[in-house]
Design a protein around this motif. Structure first.
Motif, PDB file in Angstrom:
ATOM      1  N   THR A 131    -155.778  -1.055  -3.400  1.00  0.00           N
ATOM      2  CA  THR A 131    -154.567  -1.039  -4.208  1.00  0.00           C
ATOM      3  C   THR A 131    -154.728  -1.939  -5.430  1.00  0.00           C
ATOM      4  OG1 THR A 131    -153.589  -2.839  -2.930  1.00  0.00           O
ATOM      5  CG2 THR A 131    -153.104  -0.583  -2.215  1.00  0.00           C
ATOM      6  N   ILE A 132    -153.826  -1.762  -6.394  1.00  0.00           N
ATOM      7  CA  ILE A 132    -153.807  -2.588  -7.591  1.00  0.00           C
ATOM      8  C   ILE A 132    -152.794  -3.707  -7.398  1.00  0.00           C
ATOM      9  CG2 ILE A 132    -153.240  -2.635 -10.052  1.00  0.00           C
ATOM     10  CD1 ILE A 132    -154.228   0.206 -10.237  1.00  0.00           C
ATOM     11  N   GLY A 133    -153.213  -4.941  -7.689  1.00  0.00           N
ATOM     12  CA  GLY A 133    -152.331  -6.080  -7.571  1.00  0.00           C
ATOM     13  C   GLY A 133    -151.575  -6.345  -8.858  1.00  0.00           C
ATOM     14  N   PRO A 134    -150.646  -7.285  -8.837  1.00  0.00           N
ATOM     15  CA  PRO A 134    -149.882  -7.642 -10.029  1.00  0.00           C
ATOM     16  C   PRO A 134    -150.801  -8.104 -11.163  1.00  0.00           C
ATOM     17  CG  PRO A 134    -148.861  -8.585  -8.082  1.00  0.00           C
ATOM     18  CD  PRO A 134    -150.196  -8.041  -7.648  1.00  0.00           C
ATOM     19  N   VAL A 135    -150.423  -7.796 -12.392  1.00  0.00           N
ATOM     20  CA  VAL A 135    -151.231  -8.137 -13.556  1.00  0.00           C
ATOM     21  C   VAL A 135    -151.553  -9.628 -13.558  1.00  0.00           C
ATOM     22  CG1 VAL A 135    -149.205  -8.453 -15.035  1.00  0.00           C
ATOM     23  CG2 VAL A 135    -151.420  -7.895 -16.062  1.00  0.00           C
ATOM     24  N   SER A 136    -152.814  -9.945 -13.866  1.00  0.00           N
ATOM     25  CA  SER A 136    -153.263 -11.335 -13.799  1.00  0.00           C
ATOM     26  C   SER A 136    -153.536 -11.943 -15.164  1.00  0.00           C
ATOM     27  CB  SER A 136    -154.536 -11.427 -12.939  1.00  0.00           C
ATOM     28  OG  SER A 136    -155.553 -10.578 -13.446  1.00  0.00           O
ATOM     29  N   ASP A 137    -153.696 -11.124 -16.209  1.00  0.00           N
ATOM     30  CA  ASP A 137    -154.012 -11.668 -17.532  1.00  0.00           C
ATOM     31  C   ASP A 137    -153.630 -10.648 -18.597  1.00  0.00           C
ATOM     32  OD1 ASP A 137    -154.944 -13.592 -19.279  1.00  0.00           O
ATOM     33  OD2 ASP A 137    -157.058 -13.010 -19.115  1.00  0.00           O
ATOM     34  N   VAL A 138    -153.017 -11.114 -19.682  1.00  0.00           N
ATOM     35  CA  VAL A 138    -152.635 -10.257 -20.801  1.00  0.00           C
ATOM     36  C   VAL A 138    -152.973 -10.979 -22.104  1.00  0.00           C
ATOM     37  CG1 VAL A 138    -150.756  -9.071 -22.007  1.00  0.00           C
ATOM     38  CG2 VAL A 138    -150.752  -9.180 -19.507  1.00  0.00           C
ATOM     39  N   HIS A 139    -153.576 -10.246 -23.046  1.00  0.00           N
ATOM     40  CA  HIS A 139    -153.876 -10.788 -24.369  1.00  0.00           C
ATOM     41  C   HIS A 139    -153.290  -9.858 -25.427  1.00  0.00           C
ATOM     42  CE1 HIS A 139    -156.850 -13.859 -23.033  1.00  0.00           C
ATOM     43  NE2 HIS A 139    -156.990 -13.007 -22.026  1.00  0.00           N
ATOM     44  N   ARG A 140    -152.456 -10.417 -26.290  1.00  0.00           N
ATOM     45  CA  ARG A 140    -151.887  -9.644 -27.395  1.00  0.00           C
ATOM     46  C   ARG A 140    -152.691  -9.939 -28.662  1.00  0.00           C
ATOM     47  NH1 ARG A 140    -146.836  -7.345 -28.077  1.00  0.00           N
ATOM     48  NH2 ARG A 140    -146.048  -8.457 -26.224  1.00  0.00           N
TER      49      ARG A 140
END
Length: 358
Positions: A131-140
């Motif tokens: 399964t896919i877990g909650p987002v761990s990193d985001v870069h804008r």
């Protein structure tokens, strides 16, 4: 060890109440497809990634968060080769804007997504059960370039390098390839560097050469392919060459989409939407540079994505506007494509992924 068979998964533009992801059996002798199953319930599952080792499929789609805002999401499926069925494992929000690309890292620990509208990339863990877990990193990303469509950052894809040390984000809005160092265990992307290309190019997708230190990026806005020398220790890309994807006498509108190399690395293929063709190039193994071989008509409108079979014998092209996936036989010596006569009808297909499974 059980024998393996080849399957094809197709993503499309779709409403949530209709089919959007398709699983097909693939005939390795003819390149023909036979539909096995389809998944409904996802809005615009336009790009897919396959974990062959675990028999799992990851599809991006559009969703609303708890406050009614459009966001990106990903769904995990288990594919059962014995029955040909897709079973939904879970869905998880990825980044706070709809996404256009999803990729699985080579260690199969994380998936990366790119958001064109949000100008961002995100990383989500793949858990032990697939399964896919909650987002761990985001870069804008921040910035702009010279064309009206480039008034903001527009991340279009993320590609992991062969050593799984770096990730290359193609940003159409910035005319840059942004390099991140991948920390798969820590589920992070660490900003590392960037390479700028000609203003107004619009980098969209990227592919590494299978054996040589080169990468190839297709540029949507000016219909070109750029060749890069790649230093895999330093994580650095340097421009070597840029070539047009169009014939000299073509003057109508065109936008490039996808790029792939043949399994032996001798040829590069790029899709033209407008000219409706695959541009085919031979690779110089001493320099990485490209020489045009042909423009092969795709027998359909708006060829978005395409894929070469694992053995390199066939190419499957997804033509969005003509609702068909067309099979072409590939000449291993010349790189040229010819239609096999097989077409499979599907509504707005835009992504094709091969998988070898037991």
């Amino acid at each position: 060890m059980a024998s393996e068979h080849t399957y094809v998964f197709i993503g499309s533009y779709a409403e949530a109440d209709g089919p959007g992801v398709y699983a097909c059996a693939y005939d390795e002798e003819t390149g023909a497809l036979r539909p096995l199953d389809r998944a409904e319930g996802l809005r615009n599952p336009t790009f897919l990634a396959v974990n062959e080792a675990a028999g799992t499929l990851y599809a991006l789609f559009e969703k609303e968060d708890g406050e009614g805002r459009r966001c990106g999401a990903a769904a995990a499926f288990r594919f059962d080769p014995a029955t040909g069925s897709l079973r939904l494992l879970n869905e998880e929000i990825t980044v706070p804007s709809p996404t256009c690309h999803i990729a699985l890292d080579h260690s199969r620990q994380v998936v990366a997504v790119a958001s064109y509208h949000g100008g961002m990339v995100g990383l989500s863990p793949v858990l032990e059960d697939g399964t896919i877990g909650p987002v761990s990193d985001v870069h804008r990303h921040e910035g702009a370039s010279v064309l009206p469509v480039q008034s903001q950052a527009r991340a279009h894809s993320v590609t992991f390098d062969p050593a799984n040390r770096y990730a290359i984000a193609s940003d159409l809005g910035l005319d840059k390839l942004i390099v991140y160092k991948l920390d798969a265990a820590g589920r992070k992307l660490v900003p590392h560097g960037e390479t700028s290309i000609a203003p107004g190019s619009g980098p969209r997708h990227f592919a590494f050469h299978p054996s040589l230190p080169y990468g190839y990026g297709i540029n949507e806005l000016n219909s070109t392919i750029t060749v890069y020398a790649y230093d895999n220790e330093a994580g650095r890309l340097d421009v070597v060459q840029t070539v047009s994807t169009l014939p000299e006498d073509f003057s109508e509108d065109n936008a490039c989409a996808d790029i792939h190399l043949s399994p032996d690395g001798k040829f590069v293929y790029g899709s033209n939407r407008g000219h409706d063709s695959l541009a085919v190039y031979a690779v110089d193994f001493s320099t990485g540079r490209l020489t045009l071989v042909e423009h092969a008509p795709t027998l359909g409108g708006h060829p978005r994505n395409f894929a070469l079979s694992p053995d390199g014998r066939f190419a499957l092209v997804a033509n969005r506007d003509s609702d068909n996936v067309v099979t072409f036989a590939r000449d291993a010596a010349t790189g040229k494509l010819r239609p096999t006569g097989f077409e499979w009808q599907a509504s707005k297909p835009v992504c094709v992924q091969f998988a070898r499974l037991p």
